[in-house]
Design an enzyme around this catalytic site. Structure first.
Site: not given
Ligand SMILES: *Cc1c(COP(=O)(O)O)cnc(C)c1O
Length: 404
Positions: A259, A230, A145
């Protein structure tokens, strides 16, 4: 009488929500209005133990005094100014991030998806400038994700986020997570980067086999590919170290954060080494709000607190404690098929649907969520205590004992 007029507050908000808010979220019937530490209270004064923490955002708990103080002080001084100028709080937060990671340069934005956008833009630009055209493909993992923008959903290895939005951004291919041979055979003359989460969060708290990331690092070095991690969910202490890559014995070329970086104030960051970051020169990328004084002052407070008050130690200890307690539940309930996690990013895999259990937990005062239909996810504030974990386990035990 009192009870019904009280529960009216939440009901009224929910009715109003349903009239004006876009229907993008399947919302639980909860109206949180106040938080402190690991606790939340709803519009009718009911208390909840928050083990979702704004989806791994409130790493220091709700309204941590140092976060609140930083926001207040900065709000009274300077809230926003343009990135045409030099912003002291942004500079300081970048220094802190660089001092505590592999990175030498930071680009600030406002979310995880935007941080990943910046990472992909940097990777493609670097590849063009170093290797020439035709080399723009990025390999990512199935069940990954990476956010909801077009770049994010194109990079994400889950069909459900893409459906109906085609055409997507070209140049992404998805391989099984944790399978080095699959990744190796997918690399072509067109590949410029590999982008992975150290632990897949939304994909079900998936931990790769030991040594996988070292093999990925070697593959990248061998083929001249950039390794993008990420760490939007795993970063900022969530996995028990400041960044999850530290536990893999490697360093990435690019890392993205969001986050947990600023205690709940919107922020994102893309970090890289100096020579690499050079490829995004003046005018190539930007963000109006990215790294503004309010967000970065809060980020400084958050990072300093995280590094200075034994919070990472607590995260590791409470992570172990929670995993052990969940394993005890696993012995008792055959529908629990696995417990896995690192630090306080923990998944409980079920052989039954988890959605209803989350709803029941809510009615008993416990906030968790469910990913990929059958993995209950626990991402509480990193300051959670043993007593709070015991409370959560008691509620879960009660709910699980009622499963038919
Ligand atoms: C939550 C998340 C995102 C997206 O972050 P947003 O602030 O909602 O755009 C991207 N990568 C990972 C691994 C995430 O958990």
């Amino acid at each position: 009488m009192k009870q019904s007029s009280q529960s009216n507050q939440s009901q009224q908000w929910i009715a109003r929500n349903d009239k004006v808010i876009a229907k993008t979220y399947g919302r639980y019937p909860l109206v949180p209005v106040r938080g402190a530490g690991c606790k939340l209270w709803d519009a009718d004064g009911r208390e909840y133990l928050d083990m979702l923490a704004g989806v791994a955002v409130n790493n220091l708990g709700h309204c941590h005094p140092r976060i609140v103080a930083a926001i207040k002080a900065q709000a009274e001084t300077l809230i926003h100014c343009s990135n045409y100028y030099n912003i002291p709080q942004q500079i300081r937060l970048a220094e802190l991030l660089c001092e505590n990671s592999f990175a030498e340069r930071v680009f600030f934005c406002n979310s995880g998806a935007e941080a990943n956008e910046a990472a992909i833009k940097l990777a493609r630009k670097q590849s063009l400038e170093i290797h020439g055209p035709g080399r723009s493909e990025v390999l990512t993992a199935l069940a990954s994700f990476h956010g909801r923008t077009y770049c994010g959903i194109s990079a994400t290895g889950q069909e459900k986020v893409k459906q109906g939005f085609e055409p997507l951004l070209p140049g992404f291919r998805h391989l099984p997570f944790g399978d080095i041979e699959a990744l190796r055979s997918a690399v072509s003359a067109e590949t410029c980067a590999i982008m992975l989460e150290p632990i897949q969060g939304e994909g079900g708290v998936n931990i790769p086999p030991a040594g996988y990331f070292q093999q990925v690092r070697n593959l990248c070095d061998e083929k001249g590919l950039l390794l993008i991690l990420d760490e939007v969910q795993t970063g900022c202490g969530r996995s028990g170290t400041l960044f999850a890559y530290e536990q893999e014995g490697i360093t990435p070329d690019i890392m993205t954060l969001a986050k947990g970086l600023a205690g709940g104030v919107p922020i994102g960051a893309m970090l890289a080494g100096d020579a690499l970051a050079e490829h995004l020169g003046p005018g190539t990328h930007g963000s109006t709000f990215g790294g503004n004084p309010l967000a970065t002052a809060t980020g400084i407070a958050s990072l300093e607190t995280l590094l200075g008050e034994g919070i990472l130690e607590n995260c590791r200890a409470m992570g172990d404690y929670l995993c052990a307690a969940l394993e005890t539940l696993q012995q008792k309930y055959p529908f629990i098929s696995a417990v896995r996690g690192r630090g306080l990013l923990i998944g409980l895999e079920l052989s039954i649907e988890g959605g209803e259990l989350v709803k029941t937990a809510l009615t008993r005062g416990l906030l968790i969520n469910c990913t990929v239909g059958k993995v209950l996810r626990f991402v509480p504030p990193l300051i959670i205590t043993r007593t709070e974990i015991d409370q959560a386990i008691n509620i879960l035990d009660e709910i699980f004992s009622e499963v038919k």
